[in-house]
Write a protein that holds these residues in place. Structure first.
Motif, PDB file in Angstrom:
ATOM      1  N   THR A 154       0.940  -1.157  -0.258  1.00  0.00           N
ATOM      2  CA  THR A 154       0.035   0.125  -0.078  1.00  0.00           C
ATOM      3  C   THR A 154       0.795   1.388   0.018  1.00  0.00           C
ATOM      4  O   THR A 154       2.084   1.152   0.200  1.00  0.00           O
ATOM      5  CB  THR A 154      -0.945   0.059   1.120  1.00  0.00           C
ATOM      6  N   LEU A 155       0.220   2.261  -0.358  1.00  0.00           N
ATOM      7  CA  LEU A 155       1.023   3.571  -0.321  1.00  0.00           C
ATOM      8  C   LEU A 155       1.461   3.834   0.918  1.00  0.00           C
ATOM      9  O   LEU A 155       2.257   4.618   1.196  1.00  0.00           O
ATOM     10  CB  LEU A 155       0.056   4.521  -1.028  1.00  0.00           C
ATOM     11  N   GLU A 156       0.521   3.690   1.929  1.00  0.00           N
ATOM     12  CA  GLU A 156       0.879   3.985   3.305  1.00  0.00           C
ATOM     13  C   GLU A 156       2.024   3.203   3.831  1.00  0.00           C
ATOM     14  O   GLU A 156       2.940   3.847   4.604  1.00  0.00           O
ATOM     15  CB  GLU A 156      -0.278   3.545   4.136  1.00  0.00           C
ATOM     16  N   ALA A 157       2.112   1.933   3.341  1.00  0.00           N
ATOM     17  CA  ALA A 157       3.421   1.115   3.759  1.00  0.00           C
ATOM     18  C   ALA A 157       4.701   1.817   3.226  1.00  0.00           C
ATOM     19  O   ALA A 157       5.592   2.035   3.894  1.00  0.00           O
ATOM     20  CB  ALA A 157       3.396  -0.298   3.223  1.00  0.00           C
ATOM     21  N   VAL A 158       4.669   2.485   1.784  1.00  0.00           N
ATOM     22  CA  VAL A 158       5.964   2.910   1.409  1.00  0.00           C
ATOM     23  C   VAL A 158       6.169   4.358   2.151  1.00  0.00           C
ATOM     24  O   VAL A 158       7.421   4.534   2.298  1.00  0.00           O
ATOM     25  CB  VAL A 158       5.430   3.477  -0.118  1.00  0.00           C
ATOM     26  N   CYS A 159       4.913   4.738   2.625  1.00  0.00           N
ATOM     27  CA  CYS A 159       5.243   5.990   3.136  1.00  0.00           C
ATOM     28  C   CYS A 159       5.778   6.013   4.553  1.00  0.00           C
ATOM     29  O   CYS A 159       6.918   6.594   4.985  1.00  0.00           O
ATOM     30  CB  CYS A 159       4.062   6.972   3.437  1.00  0.00           C
ATOM     31  N   THR A 160       5.478   4.997   5.340  1.00  0.00           N
ATOM     32  CA  THR A 160       5.957   4.524   6.701  1.00  0.00           C
ATOM     33  C   THR A 160       7.319   4.178   6.380  1.00  0.00           C
ATOM     34  O   THR A 160       8.207   4.292   7.301  1.00  0.00           O
ATOM     35  CB  THR A 160       5.283   3.282   7.121  1.00  0.00           C
ATOM     36  N   ARG A 165      15.403  20.885   3.433  1.00  0.00           N
ATOM     37  CA  ARG A 165      13.684  20.641   3.353  1.00  0.00           C
ATOM     38  C   ARG A 165      12.939  21.202   4.291  1.00  0.00           C
ATOM     39  O   ARG A 165      13.472  21.209   5.540  1.00  0.00           O
ATOM     40  CB  ARG A 165      13.326  19.268   2.998  1.00  0.00           C
ATOM     41  N   THR A 166      11.837  21.788   4.123  1.00  0.00           N
ATOM     42  CA  THR A 166      10.607  21.902   4.959  1.00  0.00           C
ATOM     43  C   THR A 166       9.891  20.652   5.428  1.00  0.00           C
ATOM     44  O   THR A 166       9.631  20.340   6.542  1.00  0.00           O
ATOM     45  CB  THR A 166       9.741  23.027   4.847  1.00  0.00           C
ATOM     46  N   HIS A 167       9.418  20.312   4.192  1.00  0.00           N
ATOM     47  CA  HIS A 167       8.422  19.111   4.373  1.00  0.00           C
ATOM     48  C   HIS A 167       8.892  17.997   3.195  1.00  0.00           C
ATOM     49  O   HIS A 167       9.431  18.489   2.095  1.00  0.00           O
ATOM     50  CB  HIS A 167       7.067  19.596   3.861  1.00  0.00           C
ATOM     51  N   ILE A 168       8.722  16.657   3.472  1.00  0.00           N
ATOM     52  CA  ILE A 168       8.910  15.664   2.384  1.00  0.00           C
ATOM     53  C   ILE A 168       7.497  15.884   1.547  1.00  0.00           C
ATOM     54  O   ILE A 168       6.403  15.854   2.176  1.00  0.00           O
ATOM     55  CB  ILE A 168       9.047  14.392   3.070  1.00  0.00           C
ATOM     56  N   VAL A 169       7.554  15.788   0.495  1.00  0.00           N
ATOM     57  CA  VAL A 169       6.384  15.622  -0.451  1.00  0.00           C
ATOM     58  C   VAL A 169       6.220  14.380  -1.259  1.00  0.00           C
ATOM     59  O   VAL A 169       6.968  13.941  -2.093  1.00  0.00           O
ATOM     60  CB  VAL A 169       6.621  16.731  -1.677  1.00  0.00           C
ATOM     61  N   PHE A 170       5.419  13.671  -0.389  1.00  0.00           N
ATOM     62  CA  PHE A 170       5.301  12.143  -0.811  1.00  0.00           C
ATOM     63  C   PHE A 170       4.514  12.128  -2.113  1.00  0.00           C
ATOM     64  O   PHE A 170       4.825  11.073  -2.750  1.00  0.00           O
ATOM     65  CB  PHE A 170       4.419  11.437   0.351  1.00  0.00           C
ATOM     66  N   GLY A 171       3.434  12.904  -2.143  1.00  0.00           N
ATOM     67  CA  GLY A 171       2.680  12.543  -3.395  1.00  0.00           C
ATOM     68  C   GLY A 171       1.297  12.506  -2.851  1.00  0.00           C
ATOM     69  O   GLY A 171       1.004  12.416  -1.713  1.00  0.00           O
ATOM     70  N   GLU A 172       0.127  12.759  -3.767  1.00  0.00           N
ATOM     71  CA  GLU A 172      -1.236  12.710  -3.450  1.00  0.00           C
ATOM     72  C   GLU A 172      -1.908  12.456  -4.463  1.00  0.00           C
ATOM     73  O   GLU A 172      -1.663  12.532  -5.603  1.00  0.00           O
ATOM     74  CB  GLU A 172      -1.575  14.003  -2.622  1.00  0.00           C
ATOM     75  N   GLY A 173      -3.134  11.819  -4.009  1.00  0.00           N
ATOM     76  CA  GLY A 173      -4.359  11.480  -5.185  1.00  0.00           C
ATOM     77  C   GLY A 173      -4.921  10.264  -4.704  1.00  0.00           C
ATOM     78  O   GLY A 173      -4.871   9.602  -3.712  1.00  0.00           O
ATOM     79  N   SER A 174      -5.537   9.398  -5.782  1.00  0.00           N
ATOM     80  CA  SER A 174      -6.193   8.485  -5.535  1.00  0.00           C
ATOM     81  C   SER A 174      -5.355   7.176  -5.687  1.00  0.00           C
ATOM     82  O   SER A 174      -4.570   7.061  -6.323  1.00  0.00           O
ATOM     83  CB  SER A 174      -7.185   8.189  -6.687  1.00  0.00           C
ATOM     84  N   PRO A 175      -5.152   6.105  -4.765  1.00  0.00           N
ATOM     85  CA  PRO A 175      -4.504   4.982  -4.673  1.00  0.00           C
ATOM     86  C   PRO A 175      -5.058   4.007  -5.666  1.00  0.00           C
ATOM     87  O   PRO A 175      -4.292   3.207  -5.992  1.00  0.00           O
ATOM     88  CB  PRO A 175      -4.755   4.238  -3.387  1.00  0.00           C
ATOM     89  N   LYS A 225       8.874   4.326  -7.562  1.00  0.00           N
ATOM     90  CA  LYS A 225       8.915   2.876  -8.165  1.00  0.00           C
ATOM     91  C   LYS A 225       7.867   2.180  -7.161  1.00  0.00           C
ATOM     92  O   LYS A 225       6.837   1.414  -7.858  1.00  0.00           O
ATOM     93  CB  LYS A 225       9.927   2.328  -8.479  1.00  0.00           C
ATOM     94  N   ARG A 226       7.983   2.198  -6.018  1.00  0.00           N
ATOM     95  CA  ARG A 226       6.962   1.283  -5.017  1.00  0.00           C
ATOM     96  C   ARG A 226       5.753   2.075  -5.182  1.00  0.00           C
ATOM     97  O   ARG A 226       4.603   1.225  -5.060  1.00  0.00           O
ATOM     98  CB  ARG A 226       7.652   1.244  -3.697  1.00  0.00           C
ATOM     99  N   GLN A 227       5.580   3.282  -5.271  1.00  0.00           N
ATOM    100  CA  GLN A 227       4.246   3.904  -5.203  1.00  0.00           C
ATOM    101  C   GLN A 227       3.405   3.731  -6.533  1.00  0.00           C
ATOM    102  O   GLN A 227       2.459   3.287  -6.563  1.00  0.00           O
ATOM    103  CB  GLN A 227       4.665   5.439  -5.288  1.00  0.00           C
ATOM    104  N   LEU A 228       4.270   3.645  -7.619  1.00  0.00           N
ATOM    105  CA  LEU A 228       3.765   3.194  -8.966  1.00  0.00           C
ATOM    106  C   LEU A 228       3.206   1.775  -9.044  1.00  0.00           C
ATOM    107  O   LEU A 228       2.229   1.421  -9.536  1.00  0.00           O
ATOM    108  CB  LEU A 228       4.704   3.313 -10.182  1.00  0.00           C
TER     109      LEU A 228
END
Ligand code: URA
Length: 235
Positions: free
Chosen positions: A57-63, A77-87, A160-163
């Motif tokens: 899952t995207l959550e697992a990649v983010c973790t 950096r100030t924030h990591i920009v992980f990505g957003e939208g529909s899984p 790549k894991r998100q994709l």
């Protein structure tokens, strides 16, 4: 997860393979518009199953990414920009890396270039909520310089894991850095754009970056042609 959930994955893989073979000039099988449309419908699971189906899952990649310190970009950096939208997005847009505005709020493509991207997405008949937006690097390169090869090397595995988690029908690579990193080529964006390439079995349409379009509005026509090819693929 329902017992039949892997069917969706298999159908989407078959659809992507047929598209790839068709584009490569192979014949002798049904890859008609009508046939592909049916596979499109059969291969789209209803949420929430689309996000998991045995894939990471995207959550697992983010973790796993965590409060990343894998490269020097973490220092400024100030924030990591992980990505957003529909899984479950059918289309993923991939940019280069966060700019000033994105770094401030932790969201991709929210500045001037982002507003133009949002307009392009709307012109495609889509919304930011139904697609997914990510970047080659997740932290802002200082002074908006291009990401260094080592920074891309550290960060790209997460995209790549998100994709892989999303498994979209098509990827739109925005600009030279995104297209070259995904396609592992040095070819200029002006020669890559306008036709589909492939990343891990997924069709990739490279096109000009929205920030480039802001400086060169006469290139909008080419981008429109590129995204129309994506729209056709999604029909
Ligand atoms: N440019 C990019 O490539 N990505 C962003 O998120 C914002 C601007």
């Amino acid at each position: 997860m329902p017992a039949d959930a892997p069917h969706y994955q298999i159908i989407r893989d078959i659809r992507n393979a047929l598209c790839y073979l068709k584009r490569s000039g192979c014949t002798g099988f049904d890859a008609s518009e009508a046939g592909l449309k049916i596979l499109n419908q059969l291969g789209l699971p209803p949420p929430p199953y689309g996000a998991t189906m045995g894939r990471e899952t995207l959550e697992a990649v983010c973790t796993d990414l965590g409060d990343c310190t894998r490269c020097v970009l973490c220092e400024s950096r100030t924030h990591i920009v992980f990505g957003e939208g529909s899984p479950n997005a059918q289309v993923v847009f991939v940019g280069e890396g966060p700019g000033f505005d994105e770094d401030k709020c932790g969201r991709p493509f929210v500045g001037k270039a982002g507003q133009l991207l949002t307009k392009i997405i709307a012109a495609m008949g889509l919304t930011r909520e139904t697609i997914y937006i990510g970047n080659i690097v997740k932290c802002r390169p200082p002074n908006n310089r291009n990401p260094e090869p080592e920074e891309i090397r550290q960060c790209l595995p997460f995209l790549k894991r998100q994709l892989a988690a999303i498994n979209p029908h098509v990827i739109c690579a925005l600009g030279s850095v995104a297209a070259r990193a995904l396609l592992e080529t040095e070819t200029p964006i002006s020669r890559l754009r306008g036709r589909f390439h492939e990343f891990s079995g997924i069709p990739v349409m490279p096109t000009f970056h929205p920030a480039f379009l802001l400086r060169n509005p006469e290139k909008k026509r080419e981008v429109w042609e590129d995204v129309q090819q994506i729209m056709k693929m999604l029909e």
